[in-house]
Design a protein around this motif. Sequence first.
Motif, mmCIF file in Angstrom:
data_model
loop_
_atom_site.group_PDB
_atom_site.id
_atom_site.type_symbol
_atom_site.label_atom_id
_atom_site.label_comp_id
_atom_site.label_asym_id
_atom_site.label_seq_id
_atom_site.Cartn_x
_atom_site.Cartn_y
_atom_site.Cartn_z
ATOM 1 N N CYS A 39 48.886 43.974 36.658
ATOM 2 C CA CYS A 39 47.515 44.198 36.177
ATOM 3 C C CYS A 39 47.104 43.107 35.191
ATOM 4 O O CYS A 39 45.912 42.840 35.020
ATOM 5 C CB CYS A 39 47.399 45.564 35.493
ATOM 6 S SG CYS A 39 48.002 46.942 36.469
ATOM 7 N N SER A 40 48.084 42.511 34.506
ATOM 8 C CA SER A 40 47.777 41.414 33.592
ATOM 9 C C SER A 40 47.638 40.101 34.352
ATOM 10 O O SER A 40 46.869 39.230 33.970
ATOM 11 C CB SER A 40 48.893 41.237 32.565
ATOM 12 O OG SER A 40 49.146 42.433 31.902
ATOM 13 N N GLN A 41 48.434 39.988 35.422
ATOM 14 C CA GLN A 41 48.460 38.712 36.147
ATOM 15 C C GLN A 41 47.212 38.529 37.015
ATOM 16 O O GLN A 41 46.703 37.421 37.145
ATOM 17 C CB GLN A 41 49.710 38.660 37.028
ATOM 18 C CG GLN A 41 49.834 37.410 37.867
ATOM 19 C CD GLN A 41 50.760 36.385 37.263
ATOM 20 O OE1 GLN A 41 51.923 36.654 37.059
ATOM 21 N NE2 GLN A 41 50.271 35.204 36.986
ATOM 22 N N PHE A 42 46.747 39.614 37.636
ATOM 23 C CA PHE A 42 45.672 39.472 38.633
ATOM 24 C C PHE A 42 44.423 40.262 38.258
ATOM 25 O O PHE A 42 44.499 41.321 37.632
ATOM 26 C CB PHE A 42 46.163 39.923 40.007
ATOM 27 C CG PHE A 42 47.239 39.029 40.552
ATOM 28 C CD1 PHE A 42 46.933 37.771 41.046
ATOM 29 C CD2 PHE A 42 48.567 39.424 40.537
ATOM 30 C CE1 PHE A 42 47.930 36.921 41.527
ATOM 31 C CE2 PHE A 42 49.573 38.590 41.015
ATOM 32 C CZ PHE A 42 49.251 37.330 41.509
ATOM 33 N N LYS A 43 43.280 39.732 38.703
ATOM 34 C CA LYS A 43 41.999 40.417 38.503
ATOM 35 C C LYS A 43 41.877 41.531 39.543
ATOM 36 O O LYS A 43 42.486 41.434 40.622
ATOM 37 C CB LYS A 43 40.854 39.427 38.733
ATOM 38 C CG LYS A 43 40.814 38.290 37.760
ATOM 39 C CD LYS A 43 39.612 37.406 38.124
ATOM 40 C CE LYS A 43 39.812 36.017 37.593
ATOM 41 N NZ LYS A 43 39.297 34.970 38.409
ATOM 42 N N PRO A 44 41.037 42.534 39.282
ATOM 43 C CA PRO A 44 40.865 43.622 40.258
ATOM 44 C C PRO A 44 40.497 43.110 41.654
ATOM 45 O O PRO A 44 41.010 43.609 42.659
ATOM 46 C CB PRO A 44 39.726 44.452 39.657
ATOM 47 C CG PRO A 44 39.837 44.213 38.182
ATOM 48 C CD PRO A 44 40.317 42.800 38.025
ATOM 49 N N ASP A 45 39.650 42.067 41.726
ATOM 50 C CA ASP A 45 39.265 41.543 43.052
ATOM 51 C C ASP A 45 40.472 40.992 43.806
ATOM 52 O O ASP A 45 40.580 41.126 45.028
ATOM 53 C CB ASP A 45 38.246 40.400 42.898
ATOM 54 C CG ASP A 45 36.889 40.920 42.489
ATOM 55 O OD1 ASP A 45 36.746 42.158 42.405
ATOM 56 O OD2 ASP A 45 35.986 40.092 42.240
ATOM 57 N N GLU A 46 41.349 40.338 43.060
ATOM 58 C CA GLU A 46 42.544 39.763 43.707
ATOM 59 C C GLU A 46 43.475 40.883 44.199
ATOM 60 O O GLU A 46 44.016 40.813 45.305
ATOM 61 C CB GLU A 46 43.275 38.844 42.714
ATOM 62 C CG GLU A 46 42.471 37.598 42.365
ATOM 63 C CD GLU A 46 42.966 36.853 41.138
ATOM 64 O OE1 GLU A 46 42.786 35.626 41.099
ATOM 65 O OE2 GLU A 46 43.512 37.479 40.202
ATOM 66 N N LEU A 47 43.622 41.916 43.383
ATOM 67 C CA LEU A 47 44.476 43.045 43.796
ATOM 68 C C LEU A 47 43.897 43.713 45.037
ATOM 69 O O LEU A 47 44.630 44.142 45.936
ATOM 70 C CB LEU A 47 44.606 44.062 42.653
ATOM 71 C CG LEU A 47 45.382 43.576 41.428
ATOM 72 C CD1 LEU A 47 45.308 44.604 40.296
ATOM 73 C CD2 LEU A 47 46.846 43.298 41.760
ATOM 74 N N THR A 48 42.565 43.756 45.105
ATOM 75 C CA THR A 48 41.915 44.372 46.272
ATOM 76 C C THR A 48 42.240 43.573 47.542
ATOM 77 O O THR A 48 42.467 44.149 48.606
ATOM 78 C CB THR A 48 40.383 44.437 46.040
ATOM 79 O OG1 THR A 48 40.177 45.139 44.812
ATOM 80 C CG2 THR A 48 39.669 45.165 47.156
#
Length: 499
Positions: free
Chosen positions: A442-451
Amino acid sequence: MNIHFDERLDGELTVIDKAEVLADLQNASPDLILLHREEDLHPFECDGLAAYRVLPMLVAMPETFEQVQTLLKRCHHLGVPVVTRGAGTGLSGGALPLEKGVLLVMSRFSKILGVDPDARLARVQPGVRNLAISEAAAPYGLYYAPDPSSQIACSIGGNVAENAGGVHCLKYGLTVHNVMRLDILTIEGEPMTLGSEALDAPGFDLLALMNGSEGMLGVVTEITVKLLPKPETAKVLMASFDDVEKAGRAVGDIIAAGIIPGGLEMMDNLAIRAAEDFIRAGYPVDAEAILLCELDGVEEDVNDDCATVRRVLEAAGATDIQQARDDAERAKFWAGRKNAFPAVGRMSPDYYCMDGTIPRRELPRVLKGIAALSEESGLRVANVFHAGDGNMHPLILFDANQEGELELAEDVGGKILELCVAAGGSITGEHGVGREKINQMCSQFKPDELTVFHALKAAFDPKRLLNPGKNIPTLARCAEFGAMHVHNNELPHPELPRF
Ligand SMILES: Cc1cc2nc3c(=O)[nH]c(=O)nc-3n(C[C@H](O)[C@H](O)[C@H](O)COP(=O)(O)OP(=O)(O)OC[C@H]3O[C@@H](n4cnc5c(N)ncnc54)[C@H](O)[C@@H]3O)c2cc1C
């Protein structure tokens, strides 16, 4: 530790009845070894991250491709999650079972299917031990380059799933750079071949995607790896430093001098003393840090490179430089490094091994940050790592029998990873995310990237049955964890030491 199965995004909880699943799988594949009694399941309740334990519902130990295929088809049909396991040496809980899932153990897939010395390739099953590939290739003067310290035990299937690294990966690449072709089965039991024996393949690079996918996209059933000719000679220099940061700076200086060592590893004083006590490698126990630098290739080039590296190390402030006199001493120097984890394990009831990667130039500053976290928490931290790759392995010493120490160690570990992210690095270098580092994603990636990651997962496994709850956090989890993506060098936790 509780595994929440509802981390599959559909939120639908399938009712899973152990007796029914067992009967179904036995019926579909009468010769498949299926363990179901509690006493038989205990050996599989954790991987190398022993602090996390879950008893699997069932353990399947297939021996044939058809058995794996049938198992996957039935689990897919029944909506039963599947966690694949190689040798179980993983350090991030990637092969941690699910109490309502089948653990698919690939260790009986242990055949070397062929070594082709002309093409410099080997075809192997996924349960083959990493070191066994080099042993099989040795009669032809060849070897398999990626060499995790666990190579005596870990499986090549697990190496692919974790994109494993090792001492020699600085020069020769990680697993992903040494795998030519993969045969996989999807959760629906569909076979796919990714890559080929040729250097490039048309279409998206699904071979690269599968390397490091942590058992989330498919089950690897066969692997074709590159073999390299053994170098004519290899020499190792051991440099001592009276200051960890000076050793950290020397790492960047060596690469900046135009040398790519076969291996460039660093150990701090705690790790040096632990390894020396255990292995008697001939390490200088008073040094604050040592660098082990291996140079390999043609004799004349290696001698030139040794001279250059010696000059760089002297200029960087090394207090002593020793060159291994022969292969036996060289092997001893490396034995200390390769056994550093178990050696540190002798110093403390428990230790927690972190794995983060940073740009090499940040080594001195991040080491300073780790020292500050160690002092603040009162937990000793030993550093032993692939310095040339910027791949850190802080080992946090603790005693799980002391109330709150495990949680404190986890907290320090999490903060170390966030330091790595803030330094422009990553929360993993080679051990994967697994269950352990899911919050730090959650620190490494933005919500859009996780999506996007979730969409990729869904393309291979729409029902999210393969290794659910690992590797990719749900956005809900990130909200609960309270972590934001780190940007502009701003850390989510203001109490972390500043650079
Ligand atoms: C002492 C020690 C030293 C270590 N040193 C290193 C090191 O130097 N470098 C390094 O990279 N790692 C190191 N490791 C970590 C570990 O050995 C590696 O991550 C290794 O690649 C795991 O292989 P395994 O067979 O044990 O996999 P497992 O632990 O069984 O599984 C790891 C992951 O791979 C998946 N998986 C396994 N087999 C398959 C398959 N056939 N198909 C699909 N997915 C699969 C699992 O689901 C899981 O997510 C070390 C571990 C220990 C204990």
